[in-house]
Design a protein around this motif. Structure first.
Motif, PDB file in Angstrom:
ATOM      1  N   PHE A 103       1.941  11.503  -8.755  1.00  0.00           N
ATOM      2  CA  PHE A 103       1.003  11.780  -9.843  1.00  0.00           C
ATOM      3  C   PHE A 103       0.079  12.935  -9.472  1.00  0.00           C
ATOM      4  O   PHE A 103      -0.123  13.874 -10.270  1.00  0.00           O
ATOM      5  CB  PHE A 103       0.186  10.520 -10.152  1.00  0.00           C
ATOM      6  CG  PHE A 103      -0.824  10.711 -11.248  1.00  0.00           C
ATOM      7  CD1 PHE A 103      -0.460  10.563 -12.573  1.00  0.00           C
ATOM      8  CD2 PHE A 103      -2.141  11.043 -10.957  1.00  0.00           C
ATOM      9  CE1 PHE A 103      -1.394  10.746 -13.594  1.00  0.00           C
ATOM     10  CE2 PHE A 103      -3.072  11.231 -11.960  1.00  0.00           C
ATOM     11  CZ  PHE A 103      -2.695  11.081 -13.286  1.00  0.00           C
ATOM     12  N   TYR A 104      -0.481  12.887  -8.266  1.00  0.00           N
ATOM     13  CA  TYR A 104      -1.429  13.934  -7.887  1.00  0.00           C
ATOM     14  C   TYR A 104      -0.736  15.224  -7.475  1.00  0.00           C
ATOM     15  O   TYR A 104      -1.320  16.306  -7.596  1.00  0.00           O
ATOM     16  CB  TYR A 104      -2.394  13.424  -6.818  1.00  0.00           C
ATOM     17  CG  TYR A 104      -3.481  12.588  -7.445  1.00  0.00           C
ATOM     18  CD1 TYR A 104      -4.542  13.196  -8.106  1.00  0.00           C
ATOM     19  CD2 TYR A 104      -3.406  11.202  -7.460  1.00  0.00           C
ATOM     20  CE1 TYR A 104      -5.512  12.450  -8.745  1.00  0.00           C
ATOM     21  CE2 TYR A 104      -4.381  10.446  -8.096  1.00  0.00           C
ATOM     22  CZ  TYR A 104      -5.431  11.080  -8.742  1.00  0.00           C
ATOM     23  OH  TYR A 104      -6.389  10.345  -9.385  1.00  0.00           O
ATOM     24  N   ARG A 105       0.507  15.148  -7.030  1.00  0.00           N
ATOM     25  CA  ARG A 105       1.264  16.392  -6.845  1.00  0.00           C
ATOM     26  C   ARG A 105       1.321  17.163  -8.147  1.00  0.00           C
ATOM     27  O   ARG A 105       1.028  18.366  -8.202  1.00  0.00           O
ATOM     28  CB  ARG A 105       2.681  16.068  -6.361  1.00  0.00           C
ATOM     29  CG  ARG A 105       3.539  17.306  -6.108  1.00  0.00           C
ATOM     30  CD  ARG A 105       5.016  16.982  -6.161  1.00  0.00           C
ATOM     31  NE  ARG A 105       5.454  16.653  -7.527  1.00  0.00           N
ATOM     32  CZ  ARG A 105       6.696  16.292  -7.844  1.00  0.00           C
ATOM     33  NH1 ARG A 105       7.615  16.171  -6.888  1.00  0.00           N
ATOM     34  NH2 ARG A 105       7.018  16.028  -9.089  1.00  0.00           N
ATOM     35  N   ASP A 106       1.680  16.460  -9.232  1.00  0.00           N
ATOM     36  CA  ASP A 106       1.794  17.107 -10.535  1.00  0.00           C
ATOM     37  C   ASP A 106       0.428  17.512 -11.082  1.00  0.00           C
ATOM     38  O   ASP A 106       0.295  18.563 -11.730  1.00  0.00           O
ATOM     39  CB  ASP A 106       2.507  16.179 -11.517  1.00  0.00           C
ATOM     40  CG  ASP A 106       3.957  15.937 -11.134  1.00  0.00           C
ATOM     41  OD1 ASP A 106       4.495  16.713 -10.310  1.00  0.00           O
ATOM     42  OD2 ASP A 106       4.550  14.966 -11.650  1.00  0.00           O
ATOM     43  N   ALA A 107      -0.600  16.702 -10.798  1.00  0.00           N
ATOM     44  CA  ALA A 107      -1.949  17.041 -11.279  1.00  0.00           C
ATOM     45  C   ALA A 107      -2.460  18.312 -10.613  1.00  0.00           C
ATOM     46  O   ALA A 107      -3.054  19.181 -11.269  1.00  0.00           O
ATOM     47  CB  ALA A 107      -2.908  15.878 -11.000  1.00  0.00           C
ATOM     48  N   PHE A 108      -2.232  18.447  -9.310  1.00  0.00           N
ATOM     49  CA  PHE A 108      -2.675  19.657  -8.614  1.00  0.00           C
ATOM     50  C   PHE A 108      -1.874  20.873  -9.079  1.00  0.00           C
ATOM     51  O   PHE A 108      -2.413  21.979  -9.176  1.00  0.00           O
ATOM     52  CB  PHE A 108      -2.551  19.473  -7.109  1.00  0.00           C
ATOM     53  CG  PHE A 108      -3.541  18.491  -6.526  1.00  0.00           C
ATOM     54  CD1 PHE A 108      -4.883  18.548  -6.867  1.00  0.00           C
ATOM     55  CD2 PHE A 108      -3.127  17.503  -5.638  1.00  0.00           C
ATOM     56  CE1 PHE A 108      -5.801  17.640  -6.342  1.00  0.00           C
ATOM     57  CE2 PHE A 108      -4.032  16.605  -5.106  1.00  0.00           C
ATOM     58  CZ  PHE A 108      -5.370  16.665  -5.458  1.00  0.00           C
ATOM     59  N   ARG A 109      -0.596  20.689  -9.374  1.00  0.00           N
ATOM     60  CA  ARG A 109       0.188  21.789  -9.920  1.00  0.00           C
ATOM     61  C   ARG A 109      -0.367  22.247 -11.256  1.00  0.00           C
ATOM     62  O   ARG A 109      -0.429  23.446 -11.551  1.00  0.00           O
ATOM     63  CB  ARG A 109       1.645  21.356 -10.101  1.00  0.00           C
ATOM     64  CG  ARG A 109       2.469  21.334  -8.830  1.00  0.00           C
ATOM     65  CD  ARG A 109       3.888  20.866  -9.130  1.00  0.00           C
ATOM     66  NE  ARG A 109       4.719  20.847  -7.926  1.00  0.00           N
ATOM     67  CZ  ARG A 109       5.942  20.339  -7.876  1.00  0.00           C
ATOM     68  NH1 ARG A 109       6.482  19.819  -8.986  1.00  0.00           N
ATOM     69  NH2 ARG A 109       6.636  20.357  -6.755  1.00  0.00           N
ATOM     70  N   PHE A 131       0.812  -1.213   0.000  1.00  0.00           N
ATOM     71  CA  PHE A 131       0.000   0.000   0.000  1.00  0.00           C
ATOM     72  C   PHE A 131       0.852   1.272   0.000  1.00  0.00           C
ATOM     73  O   PHE A 131       0.581   2.203  -0.758  1.00  0.00           O
ATOM     74  CB  PHE A 131      -0.958  -0.003   1.191  1.00  0.00           C
ATOM     75  CG  PHE A 131      -2.010  -1.073   1.110  1.00  0.00           C
ATOM     76  CD1 PHE A 131      -2.608  -1.411  -0.093  1.00  0.00           C
ATOM     77  CD2 PHE A 131      -2.403  -1.763   2.250  1.00  0.00           C
ATOM     78  CE1 PHE A 131      -3.572  -2.394  -0.170  1.00  0.00           C
ATOM     79  CE2 PHE A 131      -3.384  -2.751   2.186  1.00  0.00           C
ATOM     80  CZ  PHE A 131      -3.973  -3.067   0.971  1.00  0.00           C
ATOM     81  N   GLU A 132       1.882   1.317   0.843  1.00  0.00           N
ATOM     82  CA  GLU A 132       2.711   2.526   0.871  1.00  0.00           C
ATOM     83  C   GLU A 132       3.594   2.623  -0.373  1.00  0.00           C
ATOM     84  O   GLU A 132       3.866   3.725  -0.849  1.00  0.00           O
ATOM     85  CB  GLU A 132       3.534   2.564   2.154  1.00  0.00           C
ATOM     86  CG  GLU A 132       2.671   2.810   3.386  1.00  0.00           C
ATOM     87  CD  GLU A 132       3.470   3.003   4.659  1.00  0.00           C
ATOM     88  OE1 GLU A 132       3.259   4.027   5.323  1.00  0.00           O
ATOM     89  OE2 GLU A 132       4.279   2.113   4.994  1.00  0.00           O
ATOM     90  N   GLN A 133       4.024   1.481  -0.898  1.00  0.00           N
ATOM     91  CA  GLN A 133       4.785   1.533  -2.148  1.00  0.00           C
ATOM     92  C   GLN A 133       3.937   2.135  -3.268  1.00  0.00           C
ATOM     93  O   GLN A 133       4.421   2.955  -4.051  1.00  0.00           O
ATOM     94  CB  GLN A 133       5.279   0.137  -2.562  1.00  0.00           C
ATOM     95  CG  GLN A 133       6.158   0.194  -3.801  1.00  0.00           C
ATOM     96  CD  GLN A 133       6.561  -1.153  -4.350  1.00  0.00           C
ATOM     97  OE1 GLN A 133       7.071  -1.236  -5.460  1.00  0.00           O
ATOM     98  NE2 GLN A 133       6.346  -2.226  -3.596  1.00  0.00           N
ATOM     99  N   ALA A 134       2.676   1.747  -3.350  1.00  0.00           N
ATOM    100  CA  ALA A 134       1.790   2.305  -4.378  1.00  0.00           C
ATOM    101  C   ALA A 134       1.672   3.815  -4.237  1.00  0.00           C
ATOM    102  O   ALA A 134       1.542   4.544  -5.236  1.00  0.00           O
ATOM    103  CB  ALA A 134       0.415   1.650  -4.300  1.00  0.00           C
ATOM    104  N   ASN A 135       1.731   4.293  -3.000  1.00  0.00           N
ATOM    105  CA  ASN A 135       1.587   5.732  -2.787  1.00  0.00           C
ATOM    106  C   ASN A 135       2.802   6.516  -3.265  1.00  0.00           C
ATOM    107  O   ASN A 135       2.726   7.741  -3.418  1.00  0.00           O
ATOM    108  CB  ASN A 135       1.305   6.028  -1.310  1.00  0.00           C
ATOM    109  CG  ASN A 135       0.440   7.259  -1.134  1.00  0.00           C
ATOM    110  OD1 ASN A 135      -0.316   7.637  -2.035  1.00  0.00           O
ATOM    111  ND2 ASN A 135       0.545   7.902   0.009  1.00  0.00           N
TER     112      ASN A 135
END
Length: 275
Positions: free
Chosen positions: A193-199, A183-187
């Protein structure tokens, strides 16, 4: 909104209880069995580990405030917001809602591991507590940002998949295989991905939260990988030992998010054959 008296759930959650000294077992019990979100976010101060107690058996569900109960009903699952929807603040808040649920589940599962495996090595228990502090920090960051974006925790059904898969594991080794290395590896992928999406949509504040989560997750996976390698059979490769421990529906596919970040896995101590 889920109200408690005249306060919103968020306001109650960020009113943290603090203590100058607490036993690890007491801390874990408050996180796992607390019926208020503030108890799960308790700031324990200095922790001792003198009273590890007896091993806790299997429990069906962690205690939760009214409105935050876990659901295994797949019919209640809500569609994850698409990238095209992220211009909408509410959609961004709903993305964070999913992540907040995962942080809360991870926090409760780590508390459960401390109580189920009281005889685990001291280094593992202390490192797990340090990880729990990070999970509390992440959850508080998500809750605060969700509040700004107009989304309250509990407005989306809270999926129980993490709990259903890891609450019954029999050894600390199986726990780190499922939690840290799956689970943490997937994160490592999801947070990037979502860091870049929010940017991309101009939400630097939320992107900064995801960056902080990413940095911490690298350390969490490294922690799990360290103990996984220490406890696994030397006759097995890291990959083969990992696959032997997973029970369906957990598979290596669950250890991958959106995209695949090789460099972060290298930093986390996963060997090249495994990657």
């Amino acid at each position: 909104k889920i109200g408690i008296g005249t306060k919103s759930l968020f306001e109650v959650a960020v009113t943290l209880v603090s203590s100058s000294s607490m036993d690890i077992r007491t801390f874990a019990e408050r996180v796992l069995f607390g019926r208020e979100l503030s108890e799960k976010l308790v700031s324990p101060g200095r922790l001792t580990d003198e009273n590890t107690g007896q091993a806790l058996g299997i429990i069906q569900r962690p205690a939760r405030p009214i409105g935050l109960q876990l659901s295994s009903d797949t019919k209640k699952r809500v569609t994850f917001p698409s990238l095209a929807a992220l211009d909408d603040p509410t959609a961004r808040g709903r993305v964070l809602h999913f992540f907040a649920n995962h942080e809360l589940l991870a926090l409760e599962l780590m508390a459960l591991a401390l109580l189920r495996f009281p005889n685990a090595p001291e280094g593992f228990r202390k490192r797990l507590v340090a990880t729990m502090r990070d999970e509390q920090k992440h959850l508080k960051l998500y809750l605060a940002r969700m509040n700004t974006l107009g989304v309250e925790l509990g407005t989306v059904p809270l999926n129980s998949f993490f709990w259903d898969r890891l609450s019954t594991v029999e050894t600390p080794l199986a726990f780190v295989a499922g939690m840290s290395m799956t689970f943490e590896q997937a994160n490592l992928d999801f947070s990037l991905f979502y860091r870049d999406a929010f940017r991309t949509v101009g939400d630097q504040c939320t992107a900064d939260i995801m960056e902080e989560v990413l940095v911490d997750e690298i350390a969490h996976v490294r922690h799990g990988t360290h103990f996984f390698d220490q406890w696994s059979s030397p006759e097995l490769t890291q990959w083969d030992a990992y696959r032997e421990l997973l029970e369906y529906p957990l598979t290596p596919a669950r250890a991958k998010g959106i995209g695949f970040t090789r460099i972060h896995r290298q930093k986390a101590g996963l060997d090249e054959d495994f990657i």
